[in-house]
Scaffold this active site. Structure first.
Site, mmCIF file in Angstrom:
data_model
loop_
_atom_site.group_PDB
_atom_site.id
_atom_site.type_symbol
_atom_site.label_atom_id
_atom_site.label_comp_id
_atom_site.label_asym_id
_atom_site.label_seq_id
_atom_site.Cartn_x
_atom_site.Cartn_y
_atom_site.Cartn_z
ATOM 1 N N ASP A 65 -34.110 -38.227 37.039
ATOM 2 C CA ASP A 65 -33.090 -37.333 36.488
ATOM 3 C C ASP A 65 -33.714 -36.075 35.870
ATOM 4 O O ASP A 65 -33.382 -35.690 34.747
ATOM 5 C CB ASP A 65 -32.246 -38.079 35.457
ATOM 6 N N ASN A 70 -32.872 -32.302 30.373
ATOM 7 C CA ASN A 70 -33.847 -33.336 30.041
ATOM 8 C C ASN A 70 -35.249 -32.768 29.807
ATOM 9 O O ASN A 70 -36.216 -33.522 29.711
ATOM 10 C CB ASN A 70 -33.880 -34.414 31.121
ATOM 11 N N ASP A 83 -35.869 -38.268 28.332
ATOM 12 C CA ASP A 83 -34.788 -39.059 28.915
ATOM 13 C C ASP A 83 -35.198 -39.781 30.194
ATOM 14 O O ASP A 83 -34.768 -39.449 31.291
ATOM 15 C CB ASP A 83 -33.545 -38.203 29.162
#
Length: 175
Positions: A65, A70, A83
């Protein structure tokens, strides 16, 4: 360039928590809200996050991700990858029960239901750097287009060309 997590556990009421380092500089999604970043900063972010991904990949971890939200900034302005909540350990066999990624930054193969790989993270880093360079996602919704149509374009179309005149040719080719 990976955000440190100091501890984790559960509250008395059973809620999970974790304690991580304070990264007071905010996220690159917040920075991008003000418009495209300077090319030098985009390159610095790319190098820092590529280094972080290299460390994660060497440890057998796929982030899954990578996106501007992030990537946080330390109080000194250093980019820090955070994250790892949907990260996967690399394995020879992976059962895919759904897509665990942010579609705007996910690699085409992930959107097609394939397991994320180190190459998928590299694609997501490229999409992130494109967004920081252009000030918008590589594949933007047009008119009344729904998210599935955008995902279809990610799967079937090449990434749009970088339009900024100040982007070096080598960076254009990379993105």
């Amino acid at each position: 360039n990976i955000c440190s997590v100091f501890t984790s556990g559960y509250t008395d009421s059973g809620q999970p928590y974790f304690v991580m380092e304070l990264l007071a500089g905010g996220s690159y999604a917040e920075r991008m809200a003000s418009g495209p970043l300077a090319i030098d900063e985009v390159i610095d972010v790319g190098i820092a996050v590529a280094d972080a991904l290299c460390v994660a990949h060497d440890a057998g971890i796929v982030h899954c991700d990578v996106k501007p939200a992030n990537i946080l900034r330390s109080s000194y302005g250093s980019p820090m990858l955070s994250d790892f909540g949907i990260a996967n350990l690399q394995a020879e066999t992976v059962t895919v029960t759904g897509i665990s990624a942010t579609p705007a930054f996910a690699a085409p193969e992930v959107l097609q239901g394939e397991p994320a790989t180190t190459q998928s993270d590299v694609y997501s880093l490229g999409a992130t750097l494109y967004a920081l360079t252009q000030g918008q996602l590589p594949f933007v919704r047009t008119g009344t287009e729904n998210a599935f149509a955008v995902m279809g374009r990610v799967i079937t179309e090449p990434v749009p060309a970088v339009t900024r005149a100040d982007v070096p040719i080598a960076l254009r080719a990379l993105l």
